[in-house]
Design a protein around this motif. Structure first.
Motif, PDB file in Angstrom:
ATOM      1  N   HIS A 111       0.402  -1.162   0.058  1.00 48.93           N
ATOM      2  CA  HIS A 111      -0.573   0.266   0.292  1.00 48.93           C
ATOM      3  C   HIS A 111       0.991   1.229  -0.033  1.00 48.93           C
ATOM      4  O   HIS A 111       0.379   2.267  -0.133  1.00 48.93           O
ATOM      5  CB  HIS A 111      -0.772   0.119   1.692  1.00 48.93           C
ATOM      6  CG  HIS A 111      -0.026   0.320   2.516  1.00 48.93           C
ATOM      7  ND1 HIS A 111       0.054  -0.768   3.330  1.00 48.93           N
ATOM      8  CD2 HIS A 111      -0.170   1.288   3.253  1.00 48.93           C
ATOM      9  CE1 HIS A 111       0.107  -0.293   4.508  1.00 48.93           C
ATOM     10  NE2 HIS A 111       0.791   0.509   4.316  1.00 48.93           N
ATOM     11  N   PRO A 168       1.685   4.153  -5.865  1.00 44.41           N
ATOM     12  CA  PRO A 168       0.668   3.673  -6.344  1.00 44.41           C
ATOM     13  C   PRO A 168       0.413   2.871  -6.766  1.00 44.41           C
ATOM     14  O   PRO A 168       1.049   1.903  -7.193  1.00 44.41           O
ATOM     15  CB  PRO A 168       1.204   5.129  -7.069  1.00 44.41           C
ATOM     16  CG  PRO A 168       2.304   5.862  -6.128  1.00 44.41           C
ATOM     17  CD  PRO A 168       2.717   4.491  -5.232  1.00 44.41           C
ATOM     18  N   ASP A 169      -0.291   2.423  -7.289  1.00 47.93           N
ATOM     19  CA  ASP A 169      -0.992   1.396  -8.296  1.00 47.93           C
ATOM     20  C   ASP A 169      -0.795   1.058  -9.767  1.00 47.93           C
ATOM     21  O   ASP A 169      -0.198  -0.619  -9.806  1.00 47.93           O
ATOM     22  CB  ASP A 169      -2.551   1.100  -8.521  1.00 47.93           C
ATOM     23  CG  ASP A 169      -3.295   1.187  -7.347  1.00 47.93           C
ATOM     24  OD1 ASP A 169      -3.250   1.314  -6.456  1.00 47.93           O
ATOM     25  OD2 ASP A 169      -4.656   1.458  -7.452  1.00 47.93           O
ATOM     26  N   LYS A 204       2.689  -0.652  -7.922  1.00 47.77           N
ATOM     27  CA  LYS A 204       2.209  -2.092  -7.582  1.00 47.77           C
ATOM     28  C   LYS A 204       2.202  -3.159  -8.225  1.00 47.77           C
ATOM     29  O   LYS A 204       2.739  -3.881  -7.704  1.00 47.77           O
ATOM     30  CB  LYS A 204       0.969  -1.703  -6.659  1.00 47.77           C
ATOM     31  CG  LYS A 204       0.817  -0.824  -5.224  1.00 47.77           C
ATOM     32  CD  LYS A 204      -1.122  -1.704  -4.844  1.00 47.77           C
ATOM     33  CE  LYS A 204      -1.188  -0.604  -4.378  1.00 47.77           C
ATOM     34  NZ  LYS A 204      -1.198   0.597  -4.190  1.00 47.77           N
ATOM     35  N   VAL A 255      -6.561  -3.422   2.035  1.00 47.67           N
ATOM     36  CA  VAL A 255      -7.476  -2.906   1.276  1.00 47.67           C
ATOM     37  C   VAL A 255      -8.367  -2.353   1.258  1.00 47.67           C
ATOM     38  O   VAL A 255      -9.693  -2.899   2.533  1.00 47.67           O
ATOM     39  CB  VAL A 255      -7.291  -4.159   0.259  1.00 47.67           C
ATOM     40  CG1 VAL A 255      -5.874  -4.953  -0.009  1.00 47.67           C
ATOM     41  CG2 VAL A 255      -7.895  -5.120   0.829  1.00 47.67           C
ATOM     42  N   TYR A 263      -1.177   4.918  -0.194  1.00 51.21           N
ATOM     43  CA  TYR A 263      -1.734   4.362  -1.409  1.00 51.21           C
ATOM     44  C   TYR A 263      -2.604   2.430  -1.243  1.00 51.21           C
ATOM     45  O   TYR A 263      -3.023   1.998  -2.283  1.00 51.21           O
ATOM     46  CB  TYR A 263      -1.259   3.848  -2.306  1.00 51.21           C
ATOM     47  CG  TYR A 263      -0.372   5.274  -2.404  1.00 51.21           C
ATOM     48  CD1 TYR A 263      -1.167   6.396  -2.993  1.00 51.21           C
ATOM     49  CD2 TYR A 263       0.843   5.840  -2.480  1.00 51.21           C
ATOM     50  CE1 TYR A 263      -0.212   7.247  -3.649  1.00 51.21           C
ATOM     51  CE2 TYR A 263       1.946   6.905  -2.304  1.00 51.21           C
ATOM     52  CZ  TYR A 263       0.959   7.993  -2.745  1.00 51.21           C
ATOM     53  OH  TYR A 263       1.649   8.931  -3.681  1.00 51.21           O
ATOM     54  N   SER A 264      -3.524   2.619  -0.169  1.00 51.36           N
ATOM     55  CA  SER A 264      -4.031   1.152  -0.473  1.00 51.36           C
ATOM     56  C   SER A 264      -5.533   1.652  -1.405  1.00 51.36           C
ATOM     57  O   SER A 264      -5.861   2.560  -1.793  1.00 51.36           O
ATOM     58  CB  SER A 264      -5.738   1.617   1.174  1.00 51.36           C
ATOM     59  OG  SER A 264      -4.024   0.381   2.259  1.00 51.36           O
ATOM     60  N   THR A 265      -5.551   0.511  -2.110  1.00 50.00           N
ATOM     61  CA  THR A 265      -6.692   0.385  -3.056  1.00 50.00           C
ATOM     62  C   THR A 265      -7.405  -0.563  -3.116  1.00 50.00           C
ATOM     63  O   THR A 265      -7.443  -1.311  -1.679  1.00 50.00           O
ATOM     64  CB  THR A 265      -5.743   0.523  -4.680  1.00 50.00           C
ATOM     65  OG1 THR A 265      -6.750   0.059  -5.401  1.00 50.00           O
ATOM     66  CG2 THR A 265      -5.220  -1.451  -4.163  1.00 50.00           C
ATOM     67  N   PHE A 266      -7.965  -1.305  -3.656  1.00 45.30           N
ATOM     68  CA  PHE A 266      -9.540  -2.671  -3.953  1.00 45.30           C
ATOM     69  C   PHE A 266      -8.661  -3.872  -3.327  1.00 45.30           C
ATOM     70  O   PHE A 266      -7.707  -3.977  -4.918  1.00 45.30           O
ATOM     71  CB  PHE A 266     -10.618  -1.605  -4.810  1.00 45.30           C
ATOM     72  CG  PHE A 266     -11.187  -0.443  -4.352  1.00 45.30           C
ATOM     73  CD1 PHE A 266     -12.118  -0.017  -3.105  1.00 45.30           C
ATOM     74  CD2 PHE A 266     -10.957   0.417  -5.270  1.00 45.30           C
ATOM     75  CE1 PHE A 266     -13.130   0.949  -3.579  1.00 45.30           C
ATOM     76  CE2 PHE A 266     -11.029   1.413  -5.224  1.00 45.30           C
ATOM     77  CZ  PHE A 266     -12.769   1.834  -4.457  1.00 45.30           C
ATOM     78  N   VAL A 282      -8.938  -4.431  -7.416  1.00 43.87           N
ATOM     79  CA  VAL A 282      -8.069  -4.152  -7.905  1.00 43.87           C
ATOM     80  C   VAL A 282      -6.226  -5.093  -8.224  1.00 43.87           C
ATOM     81  O   VAL A 282      -5.738  -5.141  -9.012  1.00 43.87           O
ATOM     82  CB  VAL A 282      -7.477  -2.447  -7.586  1.00 43.87           C
ATOM     83  CG1 VAL A 282      -5.843  -2.379  -8.303  1.00 43.87           C
ATOM     84  CG2 VAL A 282      -8.689  -2.080  -7.960  1.00 43.87           C
ATOM     85  N   ILE A 283      -6.654  -5.336  -7.461  1.00 44.38           N
ATOM     86  CA  ILE A 283      -5.107  -5.954  -6.171  1.00 44.38           C
ATOM     87  C   ILE A 283      -5.486  -7.441  -6.835  1.00 44.38           C
ATOM     88  O   ILE A 283      -4.122  -7.916  -7.643  1.00 44.38           O
ATOM     89  CB  ILE A 283      -4.911  -6.381  -4.562  1.00 44.38           C
ATOM     90  CG1 ILE A 283      -5.176  -5.060  -4.628  1.00 44.38           C
ATOM     91  CG2 ILE A 283      -4.024  -7.363  -4.424  1.00 44.38           C
ATOM     92  CD1 ILE A 283      -3.856  -4.513  -4.082  1.00 44.38           C
TER      93      ILE A 283
END
Length: 231
Positions: A121, A124-125, A128, A151, A189-192, A195-196
């Protein structure tokens, strides 16, 4: 090719000193939890294991105690110092490397297992995906990647509720203060989860399992397919 002055560096987010690092050294059962995870992952004597974002080194040391050849990797000097103390106290050899997900040194197809917990996290995506591709390249065909991170499971209309629950959970169970939660939401930058999962499969992993548990926590078990296998 462009000069790599555009390349993202995790070191600009470095700021952990010994006082902050000590937060991660308070959980008396962390060795038991690490051993249980490594047992579940089937660690064998002689395996090459990397713990990227190793923190205080508990999991890396437990893997070494199980007979693995271990690289403990972290961008924080304070964390690596704790990992070295852990290894010395438990009388095992662990190699340390001052690096992050985007900079750790590796030989392609060389690791039997890579573990990374609560580090992804920080990126940024786009980065990642770069980090996950590097991990995929570092693993032997048929080897596993074990990922845990913070997440989002719900969509944004549920975030307020989820963040409050996560704040309460983290304060009560992990001794973090509310400022840590605020900083994470604002600056990291946690994401959904979906998305992961897409990032993981797009770089070539087979998703063995995805477990969403506790507020905003996700655990993923991945496998690098052998040649000829479908990812």
């Amino acid at each position: 090719m462009l000069a790599r002055d555009w390349y993202y560096t995790q070191r600009r987010r470095l700021g952990l000193d010994s006082a902050v690092a000590s937060i991660y050294d308070r959980h008396d059962d962390s060795d038991l939890r690490a051993r249980a995870a490594l047992t579940m992952l089937g660690v064998q004597p002689g395996w090459r294991v990397a713990d990227i974002g190793c923190g205080n080194g508990v999991l890396a040391v437990e893997a070494a105690l199980m007979g693995a050849e271990v690289d403990a990797i972290d961008i924080s000097p304070a964390m690596l110092a704790l990992a070295k103390i852990q290894a010395s106290d438990r009388k095992v050899a662990v190699r340390t490397q001052p690096a992050g997900l985007l900079s750790f040194a590796y030989k392609p197809n060389s690791y039997d297992l890579i573990v990374s917990e609560f580090v992804l996290h920080h990126l940024p995506d786009f980065w990642k995906a770069v980090a996950l591709a590097r991990i995929h390249a570092a693993l032997k065909p048929g080897a596993s990647f074990y990922l845990r991170d913070i997440v989002f499971v719900s969509m944004p209309d549920g975030v307020d509720r989820d963040v409050e629950a996560w704040a309460d959970f983290s304060i009560k169970n992990h001794e973090f203060d509310r400022d840590s939660v605020v900083t994470h939401m604002r600056d990291e930058y946690s994401t959904f989860g979906w998305v992961i999962e897409r990032l993981l499969t797009d770089v070539g992993f087979t998703l063995v399992s995805a477990d969403y548990h506790a507020p905003l926590h996700g655990t993923y078990l991945l496998r690098k397919p052998k040649p000829g296998e479908q990812s």
